[in-house]
Design an enzyme around this catalytic site. Structure first.
Site, PDB file in Angstrom:
ATOM      1  N   THR A 146       1.060  -0.861   0.124  1.00 41.12           N
ATOM      2  CA  THR A 146      -0.145  -0.146  -0.272  1.00 41.12           C
ATOM      3  C   THR A 146       1.093   1.014   0.104  1.00 41.12           C
ATOM      4  O   THR A 146       1.033   1.890  -0.471  1.00 41.12           O
ATOM      5  CB  THR A 146      -0.772   0.399   1.267  1.00 41.12           C
ATOM      6  OG1 THR A 146       0.054  -0.398   2.573  1.00 41.12           O
ATOM      7  CG2 THR A 146      -1.853  -0.971   0.862  1.00 41.12           C
ATOM      8  N   LYS A 168       3.756  -6.716   3.861  1.00 44.66           N
ATOM      9  CA  LYS A 168       3.545  -5.448   3.572  1.00 44.66           C
ATOM     10  C   LYS A 168       3.744  -4.913   4.242  1.00 44.66           C
ATOM     11  O   LYS A 168       3.092  -5.420   5.980  1.00 44.66           O
ATOM     12  CB  LYS A 168       2.727  -5.383   2.795  1.00 44.66           C
ATOM     13  CG  LYS A 168       1.481  -5.512   3.016  1.00 44.66           C
ATOM     14  CD  LYS A 168      -0.077  -4.473   3.804  1.00 44.66           C
ATOM     15  CE  LYS A 168       0.318  -3.166   3.099  1.00 44.66           C
ATOM     16  NZ  LYS A 168      -0.540  -2.948   3.993  1.00 44.66           N
ATOM     17  N   THR A 179       0.465  -9.673  13.112  1.00 53.38           N
ATOM     18  CA  THR A 179       1.050  -8.762  12.387  1.00 53.38           C
ATOM     19  C   THR A 179       0.583  -8.348  11.224  1.00 53.38           C
ATOM     20  O   THR A 179      -0.666  -8.201  10.771  1.00 53.38           O
ATOM     21  CB  THR A 179       2.212  -9.671  11.746  1.00 53.38           C
ATOM     22  OG1 THR A 179       3.227  -8.229  10.842  1.00 53.38           O
ATOM     23  CG2 THR A 179       2.440 -10.343  10.946  1.00 53.38           C
ATOM     24  N   GLU A 258       6.288   4.420   7.839  1.00 56.22           N
ATOM     25  CA  GLU A 258       5.763   5.674   6.373  1.00 56.22           C
ATOM     26  C   GLU A 258       6.633   6.779   7.039  1.00 56.22           C
ATOM     27  O   GLU A 258       6.296   7.271   8.278  1.00 56.22           O
ATOM     28  CB  GLU A 258       4.252   5.842   6.771  1.00 56.22           C
ATOM     29  CG  GLU A 258       3.436   5.066   6.217  1.00 56.22           C
ATOM     30  CD  GLU A 258       1.693   5.402   6.631  1.00 56.22           C
ATOM     31  OE1 GLU A 258       1.119   4.640   6.193  1.00 56.22           O
ATOM     32  OE2 GLU A 258       2.197   5.129   7.284  1.00 56.22           O
TER      33      GLU A 258
END
EC number: 2.3.1.35
Lengths: 387, 387
Positions: A146, A168, A179, A258
């Site tokens: 993503t 991911k 997870t 991120e």
């Protein structure tokens, strides 16, 4: 996309765009030619996705034959319609592969609260069965992404067998008993009960020790299939390979957090228990003030003391016994404040990996966790996610 | 600086720069002309500051006569030297005021891990006793600020008495059984035991419901002196005034959260218990993903569902019973996904105050917490704090 140096026998995959939200890869199926021993762990979220509900049912008997994963839409908070949609997807995939629907484990990741565009999904699934190929798992590792900036994929040999793992996830990352999305496939022969125990032990030491932002995903899933085509391997060797690969994937996830510019590894040792060591390490790795200081290379090590201190339920933690180091640089030890060289600490913080070592001076337990710094880019990514 | 419309009788103060780190106000003393009934609550941090240790000792007997507060240096993780330094400061202040040192409550706030520059502190304290004036509490509210952008100060009448409250704190804010720095003075006559109970009840409903960044300060202190010079007032009136003032200060703190552009108020109702309502509300108000979405006016309400879901210890929370609203805009109710008007939600998120209402549909308990959004500015402030 870089392909893997070797592949386990009897696994085929296909990855494509089916138009869920844009034109990038958003759909993948990974399947074994024969039914495989299987295990999986899932998010403990009270708002788990529809795919989790179905996955829990299907893995109960310790056998799976395929994973189907879509990105761009998490199918969470979508009620009865969302559950009907994922069951239909599983049935369509099973029909294409000529396998039993209860041997398919589905996952969905992406925006919460939106229904899947089922017309596009049905059209996208139609006929994919003829596109299943060996040697294409690296494309699947792309399709599950993503906001990831790079795929997370590893392969290694265990005797004649091969283990491949992918993951991911770079945000909404603080797994709890499970997870983010991660998949392992191997052609080693491992009985389902041993596979399950092995997976639980490894996940608790790896994925459950990662946090990007303290937010636990509604879609966390880690699953493994072992189809046995390469025969038996020593269980200890397999466990070690799985542990090392899961550690690599966990570090990949933290490093690609991120907006992250640095990987943060925190080890707490001489704790009274593993739980205490983990709690203190998580408190440090999750502190926004520690994370922003590391982003800004601000030698504000006192925030680590703060993050230890806020674990106030542990009254056996006393500053007099604690030491704090960044890399090899000892900053605090007991009740003494040494001559701290803040310029040296600032220089150390320019590294792309920052290691913090804390000793609580109480017992023998230790834990290592992974995280990342908190940057402007995290705010930008998550301030604009759906718009 | 704006002065207050009225002041309690018999309180004098002085605020000045003594050069701890720069040339802004960094030192203040607030004293009663007569010994006052007193109560205080402190951080539960295991790495609490030296001032906390001394303050705990001095308030035990329910009597205080002065607060002495320095900013720019927290005097935390400073060992035996740090403790000796704060005891010396208390003694110097008591000498200047001709009061007992055990009636002085000290606080320090600022950087962790640095020793106070005692030569400057001693020189700064010398002779301040002759500068103590009535009507100067607004200057003290400035002197206790660190990264605060504005003072937080309120006054109100309770019959013939006056209650004044001030607070500081915009980062490292998730108080636990206590709060950031906050001081109240009143000339009402309230016995020490009633004052203590009143303060605890109010703090648990106000300051303990604020979080800017989940990080608990090492220096949190809230303290009150009631010198009785205005005589008795009804206890219920006093409690209500204190509750309303503490709520205002708590909202002030959240609104001025480091880098904040919006005040966030989250109410969770129909919970099984106050603890459950508070836990879920804190999970929402602390979620970096919720906070960044609100900063970016991204109508990503699904992240509120995620934040409820991660309270996984509460198995009685089920999505079927939950509703989620932003302002008057209902977004999720039970297992149905309504036609959500995301443009309307996006427009609502442009307000400077954002209210989230969650019903868990289980019981009768409710809790309201306050926080703020997460912006680029938070990252900048905290990436550069000591450098």
């Amino acid at each position: 996309m870089q392909s893997l140096p070797f592949y386990p026998q009897g696994f085929r995959s296909c990855a494509k765009n089916i138009g869920i939200r844009d034109t990038t890869l958003d759909f993948t199926v990974i399947a074994s030619d024969v039914p495989a021993a299987a295990a999986a762990m899932f998010t403990q979220s009270r708002f788990c996705g529809a795919a989790i509900t179905v996955g829990r049912e299907h893995v109960t008997d310790g056998q799976l034959q395929a994973f189907v994963i879509n990105s761009k839409n998490a199918n969470v908070s979508t009620g009865a319609q969302g559950l009907a949609n994922i069951r239909e997807i599983v049935q369509l995939v099973a029909d294409e592969l000529h396998i039993a629907p209860q041997d398919v484990l589905p996952s969905s990741t992406g925006v919460i609260g939106w229904q899947l565009p089922m017309d596009k999904v049905r059209a996208g699934i139609r006929g994919f069965g003829t596109d299943m190929r060996e040697g294409q798992l690296h494309v699947s590792a792309h399709a599950i992404m993503t906001t990831d900036t790079r795929p997370k994929l590893h392969a290694r040999k265990i005797g004649d067998a091969v283990l491949v793992g992918m993951a991911k996830g770079v945000g909404m990352i603080e797994p709890n008993m499970a997870t983010m999305l991660s998949y392992f496939v191997t052609d080693a022969r491992i009985p389902a009960d041993q596979l399950k125990q092995c997976l639980q032990e490894v996940v608790n030491l790896t994925f459950n020790m990662v946090s990007v932002d303290t937010d636990t995903s509604t879609s966390d899933t880690v699953a493994i299939m072992a189809n046995g085509l390469a025969g038996e391997v020593p269980l200890a060797d397999f466990r070690q390979a799985l542990l090392e690969m899961a550690t690599e994937l966990a570090r990949d996830i933290a490093r690609d957090g991120e907006g992250a510019t640095k990987l943060l590894e925190v080890t707490v040792e001489h704790a009274a228990s593993f739980e205490q060591a983990k709690r203190v390490a998580k408190s440090i790795v999750n502190s926004p003030l520690v994370k922003t200081a590391i982003f800004g290379t601000d030698p504000n090590w006192g925030r680590v003391a703060m993050a230890i201190g806020k674990c106030s339920e542990y009254t056996d933690i006393v500053p007099e016994k604690v030491s704090i180091a960044f890399g090899d640089l000892l900053l605090f030890q007991g009740d003494a404040v040494d001559q701290v060289d803040l310029a040296q600490l600032k220089a150390y913080l320019h590294n792309s990996e920052v290691t913090i070592h804390v000793s609580l001076g109480i017992g023998d337990a230790r834990a290592t966790v992974w995280g990342c710094d908190l940057s402007y880019e995290y705010v930008r990514i998550n301030g604009e996610y759906t718009t």
